[in-house]
Design an enzyme around this catalytic site. Sequence first.
Site, mmCIF file in Angstrom:
data_model
loop_
_atom_site.group_PDB
_atom_site.id
_atom_site.type_symbol
_atom_site.label_atom_id
_atom_site.label_comp_id
_atom_site.label_asym_id
_atom_site.label_seq_id
_atom_site.Cartn_x
_atom_site.Cartn_y
_atom_site.Cartn_z
ATOM 1 N N SER A 126 -11.556 17.952 19.016
ATOM 2 C CA SER A 126 -10.292 17.226 19.244
ATOM 3 C C SER A 126 -9.333 18.042 20.109
ATOM 4 C CB SER A 126 -9.635 16.836 17.922
ATOM 5 O OG SER A 126 -9.523 17.949 17.065
ATOM 6 N N HIS A 173 -19.900 25.545 9.312
ATOM 7 C CA HIS A 173 -18.860 25.556 10.342
ATOM 8 C C HIS A 173 -19.388 26.251 11.582
ATOM 9 C CE1 HIS A 173 -14.955 26.012 12.306
ATOM 10 N NE2 HIS A 173 -14.604 24.994 11.557
ATOM 11 N N ARG A 218 -8.465 26.710 4.308
ATOM 12 C CA ARG A 218 -7.859 25.374 4.155
ATOM 13 C C ARG A 218 -8.470 24.687 2.937
ATOM 14 N NH1 ARG A 218 -9.271 22.995 9.924
ATOM 15 N NH2 ARG A 218 -11.280 23.759 9.175
ATOM 16 N N HIS A 237 -17.193 16.058 13.133
ATOM 17 C CA HIS A 237 -15.851 16.656 13.242
ATOM 18 C C HIS A 237 -14.976 16.032 12.142
ATOM 19 C CE1 HIS A 237 -12.522 18.708 14.934
ATOM 20 N NE2 HIS A 237 -12.235 17.937 15.955
ATOM 21 N N ASP A 277 -13.015 19.861 5.046
ATOM 22 C CA ASP A 277 -13.346 18.476 4.707
ATOM 23 C C ASP A 277 -13.983 18.329 3.331
ATOM 24 O OD1 ASP A 277 -12.409 17.419 7.112
ATOM 25 O OD2 ASP A 277 -14.235 18.038 8.129
#
Length: 435
Positions: A240, A317, A326, A270, A372
């Site tokens: 992105s 990743h 995160r 993604h 995620d």
Amino acid sequence: MSKLKQKLAEKIPSYRERVTKLMKEYGDVVVDQVHIRQFYGGMRGLKCLTTDISYLDPNEGIRFRGYTIPEVLEKLPKPKGAEMPYVEGHFFLLLTGEIPTQEDIQDVVDEFKARNRVPHYVYDLLREMPRDTHPMTMFSAAILAMQRESVFVKRYNEGLSKMDYWDPYYEDALNLLAKLPEIAAYIYRMKYKADTPIASNPELDFGANFAHMMGIDHPYDEVARLYFILHSDHESGNVSAHTTHLVASALSDPYYALSAGMNGLAGPLHGLANQEVLRWIQHVMDKMGGKLPSKEELKKFVWDTLNSGQVIPGYGHAVLRKTDPRYTAQREFALKHLPDDEIFQLVSMLYEVVPPILMEHGKAKNPWPNVDAHSGVIQWHYGVREYDFYTVMFGVGRAIGVLSNIVWDRAVGQAIERPKSLTTDMLEKVAGIKK
Ligand SMILES: CC(C)(COP(=O)(O)OP(=O)(O)OC[C@H]1O[C@@H](n2cnc3c(N)ncnc32)[C@H](O)[C@@H]1OP(=O)(O)O)[C@@H](O)C(=O)NCCC(=O)NCCS
């Protein structure tokens, strides 16, 4: 001029000097080498981009302007009585590199309020789209539809010095960002809540207003702030960020660039991975007749997924080699606010079960969870169960980072991106393969 823009205007000249010096005096210094595997391997690891807004260390995770996630959450000012900081303050940090004061934040809050009216044709467009259109398609289309508002295009067509490109880019970035929470919440309420949009409340900050327009009570305002901050930026090579940067490098305006970046975010490898995680978990729960699996049963589900040639969503990743901070920040929030939630318990169990299996499986370079793997469970807990929508919220957050990046791209005069490609014949020749 707003304090934020003033601050940027003050900072840009010295940055320009640094970049000019690097380019002029050190332009031929070698930084990296290119290997054949990178030609087909998504340029993985190739050092050829630059950003000062965030840096992703493989073991430590993301730093925003030099600050780790715990530092950002601790140092940024918060709305009165809130647990999570202002999103507006995070935007100030990303753009300027400085921790804002309450006064600086108020300035950004006021800037967003002055720019947050969504043009009516955006609602018309969204309403005309078939209701089963994916919400990411709606979100991207809404951003693109507003391209006619671009200040950059107007000023460019009037004749604008290259030195000033950043200024209308900044205007477009703020005009866009201010509208994104309302557009996202509108899509949600129109599509999933019987077409009952909730009007924005000008008294609220970015995160709290989003929660209000979603129709979800406290502490969902805290969730929104945390979510937007965590998803904002992940240096500049992810799809992105890179897409937004690439499209903007052609001097396409921020509307074109952000819409393109959102299309990249919509891919299952993604941003869409967060919806894939929930889909996978639901599949496990369905197979278990709605109850939690035991560890042994869960191990079997994980192996079955791998053996059928699919990935375990939320794990692995391209850069990170440890648990994504995160993920950890969201886990800490969940441990405090929803420790008894069944899906959270399943997500926690996956954290124990998946890494050793991925290590034994021996393919993924990083067996640890990424952002995620945790985002969906918190949304689910607070009633956002339409997991198609999760990537839209990721997109609102990601816009904060990628728009900051392209304002700086113009400020330092980043050129149109145009790497060189070779044919397979040429690569075989370089490799010394005789045919
Ligand atoms: C994120 C991701 C796309 C990174 O891809 P990458 O940089 O190519 O990752 P790796 O170098 O570790 O991949 C090496 C191999 O391990 C596999 N692998 C990586 N993550 C895996 C996972 N979670 N489950 C199973 N296999 C995985 C890859 O598919 C690849 O297999 P291949 O050699 O057959 O093509 C990948 O880990 C993935 O697909 N994860 C699941 C989706 C996800 O969570 N995406 C969100 C990212 S923030």
